[in-house]
Design an enzyme around this catalytic site. Structure first.
Site, PDB file in Angstrom:
ATOM      1  N   LYS A   1       0.845  -1.205   0.000  1.00  0.00           N
ATOM      2  CA  LYS A   1       0.000   0.000   0.000  1.00  0.00           C
ATOM      3  C   LYS A   1       0.882   1.259   0.000  1.00  0.00           C
ATOM      4  O   LYS A   1       1.980   1.232  -0.552  1.00  0.00           O
ATOM      5  CB  LYS A   1      -1.003  -0.049   1.163  1.00  0.00           C
ATOM      6  CG  LYS A   1      -1.763  -1.393   1.182  1.00  0.00           C
ATOM      7  CD  LYS A   1      -2.955  -1.411   2.077  1.00  0.00           C
ATOM      8  CE  LYS A   1      -3.602  -2.811   2.012  1.00  0.00           C
ATOM      9  NZ  LYS A   1      -4.833  -2.888   2.773  1.00  0.00           N
TER      10      LYS A   1
ATOM     11  N   HIS B   1      -8.350  -3.369  -6.310  1.00  0.00           N
ATOM     12  CA  HIS B   1      -8.268  -3.478  -4.847  1.00  0.00           C
ATOM     13  C   HIS B   1      -9.394  -2.679  -4.197  1.00  0.00           C
ATOM     14  O   HIS B   1      -9.802  -1.633  -4.710  1.00  0.00           O
ATOM     15  CB  HIS B   1      -6.907  -2.978  -4.355  1.00  0.00           C
ATOM     16  CG  HIS B   1      -6.702  -3.257  -2.904  1.00  0.00           C
ATOM     17  ND1 HIS B   1      -7.196  -2.419  -1.930  1.00  0.00           N
ATOM     18  CD2 HIS B   1      -6.138  -4.301  -2.269  1.00  0.00           C
ATOM     19  CE1 HIS B   1      -6.910  -2.947  -0.746  1.00  0.00           C
ATOM     20  NE2 HIS B   1      -6.273  -4.078  -0.922  1.00  0.00           N
TER      21      HIS B   1
END
Ligand code: PGA
Length: 252
Positions: free
Chosen positions: A14, A96
């Protein structure tokens, strides 16, 4: 059966890290005993893709966390599939839940991105998963089938071998609340049945379905034992040496 599908574990970093912390991750990846029967993929932030590809062992694949649906042009802030390939990375994560729910990406856009990334020769981790209110309303399968259809409609029969599906219930991501092994297995099984009916039995048998959502060094072994769980997409724990334990979950 599960044993014929190579276990695949991805680490989604991330928007975390800097060169110093990334050096730490690279050193536990390069120094760790990673199960040779597991395919390992790490997804650094775009700014560090080249650095990670240049420094992590060749046996560890590198993924971008996103890319756009066209080759190049006036798309400020985006990166392209050809840039990812150019720096030697092979994979991209698309769809995602943070892209869907923080940045408003639609099923349609994600389908277009999957199609374009595959056309450029990338491999794709395509993510799906229901929100808590959808699960509580009994809509889990409706949501994951709808999201999977938007992706599957954009994958040619010959390209499925370059696709991994990541089932990540939104309520389990970053919350410390993992789906139980039985909850995850049930969705994975239903998804595989959906693919049998709507794509082909052969593709359903071969496509790998990862589970994601608060996977850690403690819960990974039990999850990995489920017949339709073919790997993990790991967020928080992928930044720590625990990731090596998770990669090796099938060996434990
Ligand atoms: P988490 O994230 O492991 O921190 O829950 C998983 C993911 O978003 O892929």
């Amino acid at each position: 059966m599960a044993s014929q599908r190579k276990f695949v574990v991805g680490g989604n970093w991330k928007m975390n890290g800097n060169k110093s912390s990334i050096d730490g991750i690279i050193s536990f990846l390069n120094g760790g005993q990673l199960d040779e029967n597991t395919e390992v993929i790490v997804a650094p932030p775009a700014a560090y893709l080249d650095y990670v590809r240049s420094n992590v062992n060749a046996s560890v694949a590198v993924a971008a966390q996103n890319c756009y649906k066209v080759a190049s042009g006036a798309f400020t802030g985006e990166i392209s599939a050809s840039m990812i390939k150019d720096i030697g990375a092979d994979w991209v994560i698309l769809g995602h839940s943070e892209r869907r729910h923080v940045f408003g990406e639609t099923d349609e856009l994600i389908g277009e991105k999957v199609k374009f990334a595959l056309s450029q020769g990338l491999k794709v981790i395509a993510c799906i998963g229901e929100k808590l209110e959808e699960r509580e309303a009994g809509q889990t399968n409706d949501v994951v089938f709808r999201q999977t259809k938007a992706i599957a409609d954009n994958i040619g029969a010959e390209d499925w071998s370059r696709v991994v599906i990541a089932y990540e219930p939104v309520w389990a991501i970053g919350t410390g609340k993992t789906a139980t092994p039985d909850q995850a297995q049930a969705v994975h099984k239903d998804l595989r049945d959906w693919i049998t009916q709507n794509v082909s039995a052969d593709i359903a048998q071969n496509v790998r379905i990862q589970y994601g959502g608060s996977v850690n060094a403690k819960n990974c072994v039990e999850l990995a034992a489920k017949p339709d769980i073919d790997g993990f997409l790991v967020g928080g724990a992928s930044l720590k040496p625990d990731f090596v334990t998770i990669v090796n979950a099938r060996k434990a």
